[in-house]
Structure formats: C-alpha cells, structure tokens
Scaffold this active site. Structure first.
Site, short mmCIF file in Angstrom:
data_model
loop_
_atom_site.label_atom_id
_atom_site.label_comp_id
_atom_site.label_asym_id
_atom_site.label_seq_id
_atom_site.Cartn_x
_atom_site.Cartn_y
_atom_site.Cartn_z
N ARG A 81 -19.90 -4.22 24.33
CA ARG A 81 -20.07 -5.65 24.48
C ARG A 81 -21.56 -6.03 24.52
NH1 ARG A 81 -16.90 -8.24 29.40
NH2 ARG A 81 -18.64 -7.32 30.54
N LYS A 183 -22.67 -12.38 26.75
CA LYS A 183 -22.90 -12.26 28.19
C LYS A 183 -24.40 -12.36 28.42
CE LYS A 183 -21.07 -9.78 32.15
NZ LYS A 183 -20.16 -10.80 32.69
N GLU A 219 -12.11 -20.66 31.73
CA GLU A 219 -12.40 -19.65 32.76
C GLU A 219 -13.26 -20.27 33.83
OE1 GLU A 219 -15.00 -16.37 31.81
OE2 GLU A 219 -15.95 -17.45 30.19
C1 LIG Z 1 -18.81 -10.84 33.12
C2 LIG Z 1 -18.01 -12.07 32.97
C3 LIG Z 1 -16.62 -12.06 33.18
C4 LIG Z 1 -15.87 -10.84 33.64
O1 LIG Z 1 -15.94 -9.78 32.71
P1 LIG Z 1 -15.67 -8.28 33.17
O2 LIG Z 1 -15.93 -7.49 31.93
O3 LIG Z 1 -14.28 -8.18 33.61
O4 LIG Z 1 -16.62 -7.98 34.27
C5 LIG Z 1 -15.94 -13.24 32.96
N1 LIG Z 1 -16.55 -14.37 32.59
C6 LIG Z 1 -17.89 -14.44 32.39
C7 LIG Z 1 -18.52 -15.72 31.96
C8 LIG Z 1 -18.67 -13.28 32.57
O5 LIG Z 1 -19.99 -13.34 32.38
#
Ligand SMILES: *Cc1c(COP(=O)(O)O)cnc(C)c1O
Length: 340
Positions: A81, A183, A219
């Site tokens: 990722r 991310k 989310e």
């Molecule tokens: C990191 C993150 C998540 C959760 O992802 P994981 O891989 O399960 O830790 C969800 N939403 C956002 C916006 C994130 O930055």
C-alpha cells in the site's frame, strides 16, 4: 528486558523509543539504510514535504503473543500500500521486501519497547516517507527519506471498549477526488478541523458521507466502518474514495472463514443504518471499536447493542482477530510475520 512502563495506562500517544530506521534516496537510488538514535529530522526550509506536503505514511503493529514471540500482522500489505501511495504522489516507492526487512530491524532494535502479552498495549510502527530537498516550483522533490519509528500505544479511543458516538459532519472527508486510496498527510491535515469540531461537540469521530451525493456512508477520519445486519451479515461500504483498510479486509475474511458469516462490500445509504444491529470502526489503531450511536443533524440512531458494551457479533470478530494477532488462534497462511 522490557522497559519499566505502566503499559495498562498507555493511551494512543507518542513516546520516543531508542532506534529509528532511516534510508535516503538520492541520485535515483535508495541507500542501504541505518538505525539511528536521533529522533529529530533536520530539513531545508524549502523541502518538498514542507512546501507541498509531499509525504505519506503507513501504520502497523508488533504484538507480543501468548507464547512470548514478537510478531507483525500482514506487513506485506502495508509495504504494497505504501508503494501504491508513493507512486500516486510521484515519490520513488521503497522496495517492498526492504520495507518488511526494515520493519523487522527497527522492531528488533526496540524489542524492550514491545508491551507484554495481555497488557492491552502494542507497539505501533510508523513507516513514512517525504521529499527532503528544496523545491519551489510545483514539482516532485528529487531526494527523499524513508523512515520508520515505533512507539508503544494503548487504546485509540478513551474509555477502552465502551461504544462511541459518531456524527455526520457538514464537512467532506478530506480525500480529494481520486486520492481516496492514498495514505498521506494531505488527507489528514484537511480532516483536522472536522475532528476538532466533532470533539468540541462531544462526538468521538465523524462518519463521512460521499462528497458527490452525500447519501452514502464512507468512513471516519482514520478508520473504516462495518455494520452487522439483523441477519448477522457483515456489510461494509464499497467506495473508491475510502482508504482500503487491511484490518477491514482481514475482518471480512475472518467473518466468512472463521465465523461462517456472510460478508459483503456494497454501497450503504445513510438512511439504512437504522436497520442495522451493530456498527464498529476498524483499523490498525482503532482495532475494532464499537459504535453505539450515530447523530446526523439531530437524527439519532442508537444501535440495539447500546452504549454499554460491544454487540455480540462485533465481540466475536474482535476476539477472533485479536486471537490471531496474539497467537491464541491459528492464523491463515502468511498473515503473521515472526520477528523474534
Ligand atoms: C489507516 C487508515 C485506515 C485503517 O487501515 P488499516 O490498514 O486497517 O490500518 C482507515 N482509514 C483511513 C483514512 C486510514 O488512514
């Protein structure tokens, strides 16, 4: 020897640990990388990260298992990722196998900071990367640093396993169109105002809707959302503007293969959440945090499990996932990377 810390009282905060991993990218290649005891980063005033926010990050954890091993959960998916994110931000991806190797090195170097089994705390691992040389015209940097630090953490939400309340904000989740899978700090900086505002009004987090129609659940600021239907089916929003959570993907697998529950990714309308039985946030930091109530501009939905405890299905998912992570339950092939 484990550090002398009151692990049980840790929140989700930063503590400086002994070593961090640092690799630099220059003249088109990454150097071999070192472990450093210096927790400061010194940069030129016009560094790409400072002027144009050219930076991204990942988050994963190291767990102490029941048998005393130290393990990581699916670090290959974080490596992949981060490499996808880097490409989207015109940064040179850090090689995936080197990412995993660097995680292993930095956790081993800080092994005394891995919280004991059963303490409720874990070691959070933060890989990140940024443009480090001076740029003033809008363009990608030519030099970068890839770093990883670690810090022991407790629960993300205060109050431990108590259900939280979300509100539907007037703000969109920051992710600009087409960057939902990235991310990166840019998506977080723009969400800070919405978070501070939610806290001011007594909510733990925001439940963002899709920005195009404002009718579909997306989310929260830093975690994905799952729901449980009255027929015990797990449903989670399908959207290309939410961050593809590794925890969510793992929970969907656990639901199907360990608990025999149907797990579906589909569009979820905000008006249908009143029909669900349970709701929870999932992510590396949030783990699986129950949501008791959602407030959408005065319209309150309290899930049947209520504000005192996790719903029954959420609890099963939580126990199975953390059981796999802590070595109490056998993991699917390739999910656990033993560090020590
Ligand atoms: C990191 C993150 C998540 C959760 O992802 P994981 O891989 O399960 O830790 C969800 N939403 C956002 C916006 C994130 O930055």
């Amino acid at each position: 020897m484990t550090k002398n810390i009151d692990w049980g009282s840790l929140g989700f905060g930063y503590i400086t640990t002994d070593y961090r991993y640092v690799s630099e990218y220059k003249d088109g290649k990454w150097d071999n990388g070192i472990l450093s005891t210096d927790s400061n980063v010194v940069l030129n005033e016009s560094a790409g990260v400072l002027q144009y926010a050219q930076t991204c990050f990942e988050g994963l954890k190291a767990y102490r298992t029941e048998k005393g091993q130290v393990v990581c959960f699916r670090p290959d998916l974080n490596a992949k990722r981060m490499s996808d994110t880097a490409k989207r931000l015109e940064m040179p991806p850090f090689p995936e196998e080197r990412f995993i190797d660097a995680v292993e090195k930095v956790v081993k170097a800080n092994i005394e900071w891995v919280p004991p089994y059963g303490s409720g705390a874990t070691l959070y691992i933060r890989p990140y990367m940024f443009g480090s040389n001076a740029v003033i015209g809008v363009k990608p940097a030519t030099e970068y640093q890839f770093r990883i630090f670690v810090t022991p953490v407790g629960p993300y939400f205060k109050g431990g396993a108590k259900p939280i309340t979300l509100r539907v904000p007037d703000f969109d989740r920051a992710a600009p169109r087409g960057t939902g899978h990235v991310k990166a700090g840019l998506n977080y900086a723009m969400s800070l105002h919405a978070i501070v505002d939610a806290h001011k009004q007594g909510y733990a987090e925001n439940m963002y809707l899709d920005s195009a129609t404002r009718t579909k659940v997306e989310e929260t600021g830093g975690a994905n959302i799952i729901f449980v239907t009255k027929d015990n089916e797990i449903v989670t929003p399908k959207s290309n503007s939410i961050l593809p959570s590794i925890t969510r993907r793992s929970l969907m697998y656990v639901a199907e293969h360990y608990l025999g529950l149907k797990a579906t990714e589909r569009e979820i309308k905000i008006e249908e959440i009143k029909d669900f039985k349970e709701c929870a946030l999932c992510g590396t930091a949030a783990v699986l945090s129950p949501v008791g109530k959602v407030v959408d501009h005065g319209n309150e939905t309290t899930f049947p499990a209520g504000m005192e405890k996790m719903g029954e299905i959420t609890q099963k998912l939580y126990d199975t996932l953390t059981g796999i992570q802590m070595g109490r339950i056998e993991a699917p092939e390739g999910w656990i990377k033993v560090i020590e």
